[in-house]
Enzyme design. Structure first.
Site: not given
Length: 411
Positions: A128, A205, A208, A231
């Site tokens: 991202h 990261d 997600q 999320k």
């Protein structure tokens, strides 16, 4: 054999999310934009209003009852995230404003202090923008060199090529746990171990991954892990950075202000202990408190049950959409979470999204903040359907019917 569908009462779960019970353009809402943000159960909404309506006060230092209650609820969230991530120490949990904020904290604090000209930073093609731009900024400032792990056409990282990038000059590796655009699950344990063998620190990261995968930062042995509450069926504007205690203690503060100090004079300031050294100013108190409620909601359903059910949806949707002539799924990694990106022959992804919205179906379209990845795959962008625990097979059927409608209208 009992499936996750048998274990979870999906209709009862859907009733916990009041936003799902609405019409969009006269059609029952189908919400397939969960990779951007998940919806919030009623308990989370009540936690936010409960704070503002019942014990709204600034935290820490206050000796009155409301301040003490707010402080207790705020710090209880820190403990819940310690459990959620299996961090060794409570003070390894730093509250941020989201995954991006956590990555920037590491880049601007650890990176500025410990990286020098000629040092190398490794990221991947799947990143991202929030895990690309901060490192580019650091490289421009410090003279570091950014290197990128390539992928194959399915969206899997080429680990052999990653090994070739590692050297004694590698000081930091920062990779996504799960691709937001393709759903690819990266072999982060392997990535971490190889980086450590080369003497580098590793940031993951987890934006997600956090809602789909059971996390254990001690087992992974990552040095930093960043995630966002929104999320995780929680509120926006709140996240967590996990960092190993020794690293965090060695890092300078990222922001200056109240709370992150011990003593201030006009000549010199001494900084607070962890975790407060990195939490300057009045924090996002209500949303931090509500994030604990979101984790408790996940706990109540069982994260393994959620993951298993979402995988069932992924398998069903992949089979269903694969049957549509002229539809191509982008990203066929060996291991995926419940994300499907697709393109339709001769139809722009934005047109696909607009028509699906007219049918009450919410998907995400565009490059998904992964422009370098889209270029590598040879597409301008995709339509992305991402599934959560409150989605159903019937909704996937509606998506398939909607795509056929798109094709009929646009061809």
């Amino acid at each position: 054999m009992q499936t996750a569908t048998d274990i979870l009462d999906i209709q009862r779960i859907r009733a916990d999310f009041p936003i799902l019970d609405q019409l969009v353009n006269g059609k029952q809402l189908v919400y397939f934009d969960n990779a951007a943000t998940t919806q919030k159960p009623l308990s989370v909404l009540q936690a936010i209003s409960g704070y503002y309506g019942g014990y709204n006060a600034n935290i820490h230092r206050g000796i009155h009852q409301l301040a003490e209650k707010a402080t207790s609820a705020f710090e209880a969230t820190r403990q819940k995230f310690q459990e959620f991530l299996n961090a060794r120490h409570l003070e390894e949990i730093i509250f941020t404003y989201g995954t991006t904020d956590g990555i920037n904290l590491v880049a601007q604090s650890y990176g500025r202090r410990f990286l020098n000209a000629g040092d190398e930073i490794i990221i991947s093609t799947l990143e991202h923008h929030s895990n690309i731009v901060p490192w580019q900024m650091l490289c421009e400032e410090k003279g570091c060199i950014l290197k990128v792990i390539p992928i194959d056409d399915n969206g899997d990282l080429l680990i052999d090529e990653y090994e070739k990038l590692l050297s004694e000059r590698t000081k930091l590796v920062s990779v996504v746990h799960v691709s937001n655009a393709l759903g690819t699950i990266n072999p982060v344990k392997t990535i971490i171990d190889k980086a450590h063998a080369a003497g580098a620190v590793v940031l993951i990261d987890g934006a997600q991954a956090s809602s789909h995968i059971t996390l254990d930062v001690q087992a992974l042995d990552c040095d930093f892990y960043s995630l966002s509450a929104h999320k995780l069926y929680g509120p926006t504007g709140m996240g967590v950075l996990y960092g190993k205690k020794a690293l965090l203690e060695a890092m300078p503060p990222y922001r200056g202000g109240g709370e992150m100090i011990k003593e201030v004079t006009f000549e010199k300031t001494t900084y607070n202990d962890l975790p407060y050294k990195f939490e300057a100013g009045t924090p996002n108190i209500a949303d931090v408190i509500a994030a604990r409620t979101a984790l408790e909601y996940i706990e109540g359903l069982g994260k393994e049950n959620i993951a298993a059910y979402e995988h069932e949806l992924l398998v069903y949707a992949t089979e269903k959409l694969s049957q549509i002539e002229g539809l191509r799924i982008i990203g066929q990694a060996r291991e995926k979470v419940s994300v499907i990106s697709f393109v339709l022959d001769g139809i722009h992804h934005q047109d696909t999204g607009v028509i699906l919205d007219q049918l009450g179906i919410a998907v995400r379209t565009g490059h998904h903040c992964t422009q370098p990845l889209m270029r590598r795959l040879g597409v301008a962008g995709t339509s992305r359907a991402s599934f959560a625990v409150y989605n159903t097979r019937e909704e996937i059927d509606r998506l398939a019917q909607g795509i056929l409608r798109v094709q009929k209208m646009m061809m």
